[in-house]
Every structure is written in structure tokens, then in C-alpha cells.
Design an enzyme around this catalytic site. Structure first.
Site, PDB file in Angstrom:
ATOM      1  N   ASP A  78      -3.805 -27.116   6.910  1.00 11.35           N
ATOM      2  CA  ASP A  78      -3.885 -25.874   6.018  1.00 11.35           C
ATOM      3  C   ASP A  78      -5.213 -25.291   5.936  1.00 11.35           C
ATOM      4  O   ASP A  78      -5.482 -23.942   6.119  1.00 11.35           O
ATOM      5  CB  ASP A  78      -3.520 -26.265   4.512  1.00 11.35           C
ATOM      6  CG  ASP A  78      -1.834 -26.232   4.685  1.00 11.35           C
ATOM      7  OD1 ASP A  78      -1.126 -26.419   5.457  1.00 11.35           O
ATOM      8  OD2 ASP A  78      -1.143 -25.977   3.347  1.00 11.35           O
ATOM      9  N   CYS A 119      -1.096 -35.081   5.193  1.00  6.56           N
ATOM     10  CA  CYS A 119      -1.241 -33.754   4.650  1.00  6.56           C
ATOM     11  C   CYS A 119      -0.356 -33.022   3.802  1.00  6.56           C
ATOM     12  O   CYS A 119       0.969 -33.483   3.940  1.00  6.56           O
ATOM     13  CB  CYS A 119      -2.038 -32.925   5.804  1.00  6.56           C
ATOM     14  SG  CYS A 119      -3.653 -33.813   5.995  1.00  6.56           S
ATOM     15  N   ASP A 120      -0.492 -31.756   3.651  1.00  6.96           N
ATOM     16  CA  ASP A 120       0.224 -30.792   2.685  1.00  6.96           C
ATOM     17  C   ASP A 120       1.827 -31.023   3.178  1.00  6.96           C
ATOM     18  O   ASP A 120       2.559 -31.166   2.070  1.00  6.96           O
ATOM     19  CB  ASP A 120      -0.091 -29.403   3.069  1.00  6.96           C
ATOM     20  CG  ASP A 120      -1.600 -29.332   2.171  1.00  6.96           C
ATOM     21  OD1 ASP A 120      -2.388 -30.349   2.778  1.00  6.96           O
ATOM     22  OD2 ASP A 120      -1.999 -28.499   1.683  1.00  6.96           O
ATOM     23  N   LYS A 121       2.142 -30.600   4.312  1.00  3.08           N
ATOM     24  CA  LYS A 121       3.631 -30.386   4.370  1.00  3.08           C
ATOM     25  C   LYS A 121       4.281 -31.686   5.048  1.00  3.08           C
ATOM     26  O   LYS A 121       5.403 -31.994   5.009  1.00  3.08           O
ATOM     27  CB  LYS A 121       3.949 -29.357   5.427  1.00  3.08           C
ATOM     28  CG  LYS A 121       3.172 -27.987   5.071  1.00  3.08           C
ATOM     29  CD  LYS A 121       3.496 -27.682   3.508  1.00  3.08           C
ATOM     30  CE  LYS A 121       2.448 -26.807   3.019  1.00  3.08           C
ATOM     31  NZ  LYS A 121       1.093 -26.979   3.041  1.00  3.08           N
ATOM     32  N   CYS A 191      -8.332 -33.775   2.152  1.00  7.97           N
ATOM     33  CA  CYS A 191      -9.425 -33.294   1.644  1.00  7.97           C
ATOM     34  C   CYS A 191      -9.593 -34.047   0.261  1.00  7.97           C
ATOM     35  O   CYS A 191      -8.829 -34.206  -0.516  1.00  7.97           O
ATOM     36  CB  CYS A 191      -9.259 -31.951   1.347  1.00  7.97           C
ATOM     37  SG  CYS A 191      -9.540 -31.219   3.111  1.00  7.97           S
ATOM     38  N   GLU A 442      -0.497 -19.444   1.840  1.00  6.40           N
ATOM     39  CA  GLU A 442      -1.714 -19.753   0.710  1.00  6.40           C
ATOM     40  C   GLU A 442      -2.853 -18.786   0.593  1.00  6.40           C
ATOM     41  O   GLU A 442      -3.221 -18.174   1.778  1.00  6.40           O
ATOM     42  CB  GLU A 442      -2.284 -21.300   0.859  1.00  6.40           C
ATOM     43  CG  GLU A 442      -1.396 -22.261   0.928  1.00  6.40           C
ATOM     44  CD  GLU A 442      -1.756 -23.603   1.136  1.00  6.40           C
ATOM     45  OE1 GLU A 442      -1.281 -24.698   0.768  1.00  6.40           O
ATOM     46  OE2 GLU A 442      -3.070 -23.785   1.459  1.00  6.40           O
ATOM     47  N   SER A 468      -3.567 -22.403  -2.144  1.00  8.83           N
ATOM     48  CA  SER A 468      -4.178 -23.979  -1.628  1.00  8.83           C
ATOM     49  C   SER A 468      -4.097 -24.786  -2.935  1.00  8.83           C
ATOM     50  O   SER A 468      -4.632 -24.464  -3.986  1.00  8.83           O
ATOM     51  CB  SER A 468      -5.241 -23.778  -0.913  1.00  8.83           C
ATOM     52  OG  SER A 468      -6.093 -25.206  -1.043  1.00  8.83           O
TER      53      SER A 468
END
Length: 552
Positions: A78, A119-121, A191, A442, A468
Site C-alpha cells: 500500500d 500485509c494489508d490485503k 510497517c 487510501e 491508511s
């Protein structure tokens, strides 16, 4: 075993022939086949170390008598996708990840799965796939990045995002900005703050699909490799006992996840992903439930971007188990639920304790008596919108201001950098929702620009897009219905007064119903921004952000 259909009997001779072509032995044919879904690639810092995690998982599976077989899942970073057309492809990959994993695990019938995302997805996408397939599964993530250090202070990705605006306004020099970009992200891993990736890895642990430590053990620690080996061994136990994801991810498990989400102050994106995962489990997760749980659940942690603690600090302070144990003292946790450890929630957290009360506050001394996320409703967002209230300044909890209306992120960012946004304004960015974007981008760049320009305590931002996990401030996203389908956000005009009351969970346009109806009759749908390819197909099928932006 599910894999027997490709291993046993006369009719399976052609399949056995192909399996032998892989170098498998007759002895391996008698053992459970364990699929290992790896999100590893060379472009995402959170995934660059997953080859080592996967090798450790393979060792664990082999030690426990299984046959490890690796196949891939895609991953978008992202942060790298932020601020350009690539961000339209971020959320939409969640469905690709779920669909492709379903396809692979059905075409090649595995007896169990070990999911290795970070990570995010990827985390929610693989949780959705696990629920849809409903075969024994366990998760082990790649782990969080260590925080960076600059001038003796810890920093993270959110600091470099805000430093861009500080540089543009002359607060810091080019060389100081260069220091930020070289030091903010010092290791591999997701992160380092309580951004979306770490939020979802922590909530995977709470849901019962990840072993204790999954959410917080840093990527570069040897204990992360030991955890991966344990996950490889544990899947064999789950296969033997036939403990499946939908045995674990029951409605009460999602209630646990919402409670710990509130205690941690997770990313607002969890309010997209938890309903989508629940949907795959056959459970309707109404966002109103989030507010009900938030009213009862104290916020115990202020991790970046809300505060100056990082996931490595949370790990040292006792991890997710310590937060769960503390919240359980209020009777807010279902402790008898089964988890991927083969034990109950209560058994998993029995010996957990807070090691640092600055990082994890006790329930007797919380940051706030209510949770870190709020769902707001009103005539601006009849189906709801979401704010990370743990990261909102106290003076912005209630705000009334004049609407500054933009139909895309870029126009809003240009206005912020062009000094056209002033104290008291409410920035409205619309046509960035799941259908309108498409892809529900985002908005980290606009929120970082607001914070870096010193407007964080006097300007709010509202959007039908999303934020985000690195965002802080009065940033309110997921406005539903979105502008592209004629939601009231599409009817806002420049100068309209908007009233935000986060403590009361309310958000309103101070315009009468009759006037809104006149505007509605004048409103016309916009032509789709993208008319071909995956994004066009996604836009035709995606539902509201209030229901998790799942596909019809």
C-alpha cells in the site's frame, strides 16, 4: 484425507503419475498434503522475508509427518501504491487473493493449509479463503518491522509521510527529509505501527487463527522462525482433529476481535475486513455492533500513529495475550472458544500478563473508557462511516465547519498544498468509494499533508474512500452510501456546514431534508472512470463499504 482423491485407487493413477513427477515418494503419498500459501515477493518489504518463514513452516510440517507444498498469493504494498493509480488496485486484490487461493486449494485438494501473509490485503484475503474453503488452516505472518530511529526518537512510515508536507512548508530541509526516508523503515516486515497490516495480524491472533505471538513478534527475531515451525507442526494436529476455520471463527470470535480492536486502537480498515471475513463464515457483522462493543471496551494502547509506541514495544509488554487477559477482567471476552492452538482462548491467555503499563494500560487506567474506533451515522452517512478516534485530537472530537468539496484525492491535495484550506474547514473527498474510485483508495497523502501543515487540530477530512492505518487526525472514511451510487455525500455543496460529534457517533450536513431532495433530483450519476479490465469488473460487482466491500 481430502488428498486421497488424487492419491488412492485405480482412477487416481494419472494424478499419481504427475505427483511422482514432482519427486514425491510412495511414503509421502501416504501422508497428509499441506498447502503453504506464500505471499512472498521482491517488491513488498513486509514480504521479502517470507521465504525464510515458509522454509521454517515446511520444516515444521515435515517434522510432524506431513508433506509441505508451496503455492503463491499476490501482494500489493500500500505504501508504494499510495498517491497514484496503483492505489486503486490495493483493496481489490483482497478478492483476487481469496479467489485464487480457493481455486488452487480446490484444484489440488490439500488436507490442510498454512497461510503465510503479512500485509494489508493478504491477511484478510487469506482469512476469507480459509473460511470459504473451510479445511484445517493456521496463519503465521512475516512479522512487524522494527521502528526506525532518528535523533534518539523512534519513527515509522507515518513520520516520513508527514515529513513530506513539513518539507514543503519549509519546516524541515531537504537533507532532513532525506534522513527520514533513510531511517523510517529500517528492516523487513510490516510497517512498525498499528497500521492495517499489523492490525489484521493481531486480530488474526484474536480470532484464533494465528498462534500466540503471530501479531507482534518482529520479523527479524529468531522467535518468528520458531513460531513458523510451530505453525507447521500445529497444522498436522488440526488436520488430525479436523478443526476447521468455521469451527474457530464463530460469531463470538468476531466479537472478541472487535473488543480487542477497540482496546488496541487498530486501523479503520479493520471495519472493512472483519465484516468481509465474517461474510465468508456465513455471519453478518453489523457495524452497529462495533459501537456497542466500543461503549464497553476501554482503549488501552496508543501505538503509532496514535502515540509513540510501536508493535515491538507491544510485543515486549506482553503482546496480544496480555491485552486480551486485561480485557477479560471486564467480562468482555468469550474465553471458551476453540482456537488453532487446539486450546480455548482462556487457556491460551491464562499465563499472560502486562509487562509494561506504559504500553498496555490496565483497565483501571485506560487512555479512554471507550474503544479506539467509532462508527458515525447521520444524514451525511445513513449507512455509517468510520473514524479512528484514538488518533483524533481532543479538540476535534466535536467539530462544525464549512465544506470544501473535491471529487478526487488529487484535487484535495493540490488545495492543501496550495494553502487554500483554512482552520475550521471540513474537506470532503468523494467519488473515491468502492464503485466510484473504483477501488476505494487510501487517503494517506491528504491526511499527512493536513498534519504536516499544522492543520491537524482544526481541519477534518471526510471521504467515501478509506484511510491508511498510518493516518491520524479527524479523518472519517467509508462514508456509505458512496457518492457514485447517489449517497448524500454526492449532494454536499461548497460552503455547506458539516457537524461532527464523535462521542455521540453522529455526522450531519446542516442542510434541510427538502433541500437535499431538490439536490437529489438534480444529481446525475458520473460516467465510470475506468471502463475495462479488472477494475471495471470489480466496480460492477462490489457492494458498499458498510458491508465490507464484498463482491455480489
Amino acid at each position: 484425507m481430502r488428498s486421497d482423491k488424487i492419491k488412492k485407487g485405480v482412477n487416481a493413477a494419472p494424478q499419481r503419475s504427475l505427483l511422482y513427477a514432482l519427486g514425491l515418494t510412495e511414503e509421502e503419498m501416504k501422508r497428509p498434503f499441506i498447502g503453504i500459501v506464500s505471499s512472498r515477493n521482491d517488491i513488498v518489504p513486509g514480504h521479502m522475508n517470507l521465504d525464510k518463514i515458509v522454509e521454517a513452516v515446511k520444516q515444521g510440517v515435515s517434522m510432524a509427518g506431513g508433506v509441505p507444498i508451496v503455492f503463491p498469493a499476490i501482494a500489493v504494498c500500500d505504501g508504494i501504491a499510495m498517491g497514484h493509480e496503483g492505489m486503486k488496485y490495493s483493496l481489490v486484490t483482497r478478492e483476487l487473493i481469496a479467489d485464487s487461493t480457493e481455486a488452487m486449494a480446490t484444484a489440488h485438494p490439500f488436507d490442510g493449509l498454512v497461510m503465510v501473509p503479512n500485509c494489508d490485503k493478504n491477511v484478510p484475503g487469506l482469512l476469507m479463503a480459509a473460511a470459504r474453503l473451510n479445511i484445517p488452516s493456521v496463519f503465521v505472518s512475516g512479522g512487524p518491522m522494527l521502528a526506525g530511529k532518528l535523533a534518539g526518537e523512534k519513527i515509522s512510515y507515518s513520520n516520513i509521510s508527514e515529513a513530506v508536507s513539513r518539507n514543503r512548508t519549509g519546516e524541515i530541509t531537504d537533507s532532513e527529509l532525506c534522513e527520514y526516508e533513510n531511517k523510517a523503515c529500517p528492516t523487513c516486515g510490516s510497517c512498525s505501527g498499528m497500521f492495517t497490516a499489523n492490525s489484521m495480524n493481531c486480530l488474526t491472533e484474536v480470532l484464533g487463527m494465528g498462534l500466540p505471538g503471530n501479531g507482534t513478534i518482529p520479523a527479524v527475531y529468531a522467535s518468528r522462525l520458531r513460531l513458523a515451525k510451530q505453525a507447521g507442526m500445529k497444522i498436522m494436529e488440526l488436520v488430525k482433529k479436523d478443526i476447521k476455520p468455521c469451527d474457530i471463527m464463530v460469531k463470538e470470535a468476531f466479537e472478541n476481535a472487535l473488543a480487542i480492536d477497540m482496546a488496541l486502537g487498530c486501523s479503520t480498515n479493520s471495519m472493512l475486513h472483519l465484516p468481509a471475513i465474517a461474510h465468508e463464515c456465513g455471519i453478518r457483522l453489523d457495524l452497529d455492533l462495533a459501537n456497542e462493543i466500543s461503549k464497553k471496551t476501554p482503549n488501552l494502547c496508543h501505538l503509532a500513529p496514535a502515540g509513540n509506541h510501536y508493535v515491538e514495544d507491544l510485543n515486549e509488554a506482553g503482546g496480544i495475550g496480555a491485552v486480551m487477559k486485561e480485557i477479560s477482567k471486564l467480562g468482555l471476552l468469550h474465553t471458551k472458544l476453540m482456537t488453532c492452538t487446539g486450546k480455548t482462548v482462556g487457556e491460551n491467555i491464562r499465563d499472560s500478563k502486562i509487562m509494561d503499563e506504559e504500553v498496555i494500560r490496565p483497565v483501571s487506567d485506560p487512555y479512554s473508557e471507550t474503544g479506539g474506533i467509532a462508527v458515525l451515522k447521520g444524514n451525511l452517512a445513513p449507512e455509517g462511516c468510520v473514524v479512528k478516534k484514538a488518533a483524533v485530537a481532543s479538540e476535534m472530537m466535536c467539530h462544525k465547519g464549512s465544506a470544501r468539496v473535491f471529487d478526487c484525492e488529487e484535487d484535495a491535495l493540490e488545495a492543501i498544498y496550495g494553502d487554500r484550506i483554512h482552520a475550521g474547514d471540513v474537506i470532503v473527498i468523494r467519488y473515491e468509494g468502492p464503485k466510484g474510485g473504483p477501488g476505494m483508495r487510501e487517503m494517506l497523502n491528504p491526511t499527512s499533508a493536513i498534519m504536516g501543515s499544522g492543520l491537524g487540530n482544526c481541519v477534518a477530512l471526510i471521504t467515501d474512500g478509506r484511510f491508511s492505518g498510518a493516518t491520524r487526525g479527524a479523518a472519517i472514511g467509508h462514508v456509505s452510501p458512496e457518492a457514485a451510487v447517489g449517497g448524500n455525500i454526492a449532494l454536499i455543496r461548497e460552503g455547506d456546514m458539516i457537524e461532527i460529534n464523535i462521542p455521540e457517533n453522529e455526522i450531519r450536513i446542516l442542510v434541510g431534508d427538502e433541500e437535499l431532495e431538490v439536490r437529489r433530483k438534480e444529481w446525475k450519476p458520473r460516467k465510470p472512470r475506468i471502463t475495462k479490465g479488472y477494475l471495471a469488473r470489480y466496480a460492477r460487482s462490489v457492494t458498499s463499504g458498510s458491508t465490507g466491500a464484498v463482491l455480489e
